[in-house]
Scaffold this active site. Structure first.
Site, mmCIF file in Angstrom:
data_model
loop_
_atom_site.group_PDB
_atom_site.id
_atom_site.type_symbol
_atom_site.label_atom_id
_atom_site.label_comp_id
_atom_site.label_asym_id
_atom_site.label_seq_id
_atom_site.Cartn_x
_atom_site.Cartn_y
_atom_site.Cartn_z
ATOM 1 N N GLY A 1 0.844 -1.191 0.000
ATOM 2 C CA GLY A 1 0.000 0.000 0.000
ATOM 3 C C GLY A 1 0.876 1.237 0.000
ATOM 4 C CD GLN B 1 3.360 5.716 2.910
ATOM 5 O OE1 GLN B 1 2.386 5.183 2.397
ATOM 6 N NE2 GLN B 1 4.334 5.017 3.471
ATOM 7 C CB CYS C 1 5.285 1.939 7.442
ATOM 8 S SG CYS C 1 4.724 3.474 6.688
ATOM 9 C CG LEU C 2 6.809 1.414 1.342
ATOM 10 C CD1 LEU C 2 6.222 1.878 0.016
ATOM 11 C CD2 LEU C 2 7.923 0.403 1.122
ATOM 12 C CG HIS D 1 -0.532 0.847 7.523
ATOM 13 N ND1 HIS D 1 0.474 0.312 8.297
ATOM 14 C CD2 HIS D 1 0.090 1.766 6.729
ATOM 15 C CE1 HIS D 1 1.622 0.900 8.002
ATOM 16 N NE2 HIS D 1 1.421 1.780 7.042
ATOM 17 C CD GLU D 2 -1.096 2.249 2.939
ATOM 18 O OE1 GLU D 2 -0.703 3.432 2.841
ATOM 19 O OE2 GLU D 2 -0.297 1.311 3.147
ATOM 20 C CG HIS E 1 0.269 6.638 5.784
ATOM 21 N ND1 HIS E 1 1.396 7.058 6.439
ATOM 22 C CD2 HIS E 1 0.480 5.324 5.513
ATOM 23 C CE1 HIS E 1 2.254 6.053 6.563
ATOM 24 N NE2 HIS E 1 1.715 4.981 6.008
HETATM 25 ZN ZN ZN Z 1 2.634 3.144 5.963
#
Ligand code: ZN
Length: 185
Positions: A45, A50, A98-99, A140-141, A144
Site C-alpha cells: 500500500g 508518503q 511501512c515504507l 494503515h493507509e 496516513h
Molecule cells: Zn505506511
C-alpha cells in the site's frame, strides 16, 4: 515516474491530507506514478503523503495475501477521498511495516472490520466492508491521511526501544532500495 518516499520525521507525514478535486490537473499521471512507486518500493500500500503530496489518496495491492485469503486474488484498488464509516470487530495483532519507517516492523493491534466509502480512479463512489488483511492495510493507509503512523499504537516501552532507529531514519541513515526524503536529505 517513481517518486522518492518521505520517511519518519518529514512533517507532511503528520499532516491531515486534503481532499482531491475531481478536476485536479495531472491526476491520471499522478495515479500512475503512485502505482509505479508502490510496486518499485515493494509496498502493498502507499498513501499520497508518503510521496510528498498531502492528498487524500491511497493505493493498495493485497493480492499477495491470496494464499491465506483467496478472495484477495485480484485485490488492487485505489481509494480517493475515502471516509471511514465504521471500524468494528475484535482487535487482532499483525506484524506491520511501512515504507516511511524502513527497518521497523512491529505487531499492531487493530479491529477486524472496516467499512469505508471512497471513490475509485474513475471517481465512482463505493461503500464496502473489508475484513482481515485487506481491512488491516486499509486502516494503515487511511491513517496516513490523518497524520497517524503505526508506531503511534505501540506502548511507551516499545516506543522507547525504537528511539534510536527512529533517529537514524530522520537522519537518513537507513538502507532502502528506493529513494527517500528525510529531514536531513
Ligand atoms: Zn505506511
Amino acid at each position: 515516474m517513481i517518486y522518492p518516499v518521505t520517511v519518519y520525521g518529514e512533517p507532511i507525514l503528520r499532516k491531515k491530507a486534503k481532499p482531491v478535486d475531481k478536476n485536479f490537473e495531472g491526476f491520471e499521471e499522478f495515479m500512475k506514478n503512485m502505482w509505479e512507486t508502490m510496486y518499485y518500493a515493494d509496498g502493498v500500500g502507499l498513501a499520497a503523503p508518503q510521496v510528498g503530496k498531502s492528498l487524500r489518496v491511497f493505493v493498495i495491492d493485497a493480492s499477495m495475501g491470496a494464499e491465506e485469503e483467496p478472495e484477495l486474488k485480484d485485490f488492487k484498488k485505489a481509494f480517493i477521498n475515502p471516509e471511514i464509516i465504521e471500524i468494528s470487530g475484535e482487535k487482532w495483532l499483525m506484524n506491520e511495516g511501512c515504507l516511511s519507517l524502513p527497518e521497523i516492523r512491529e505487531d499492531v493491534s487493530r479491529p477486524e472490520f472496516v467499512t469505508i466509502r471512497y471513490h475509485d480512479e474513475n471517481f465512482e463512489e463505493h461503500t464496502e466492508t473489508f475484513k482481515g488483511y485487506a481491512s488491516r492495510i486499509i486502516q494503515h493507509e487511511f491513517d496516513h491521511l490523518e497524520g497517524v503512523l503505526f508506531i503511534d499504537y505501540l506502548n511507551p516501552l516499545k516506543k522507547r526501544l525504537l528511539k534510536g532507529k527512529l533517529l537514524n531514519i530522520t537522519k537518513g541513515n537507513v538502507e532502502t532500495h528506493y529513494r527517500i526524503i528525510s529531514p536531513s536529505r
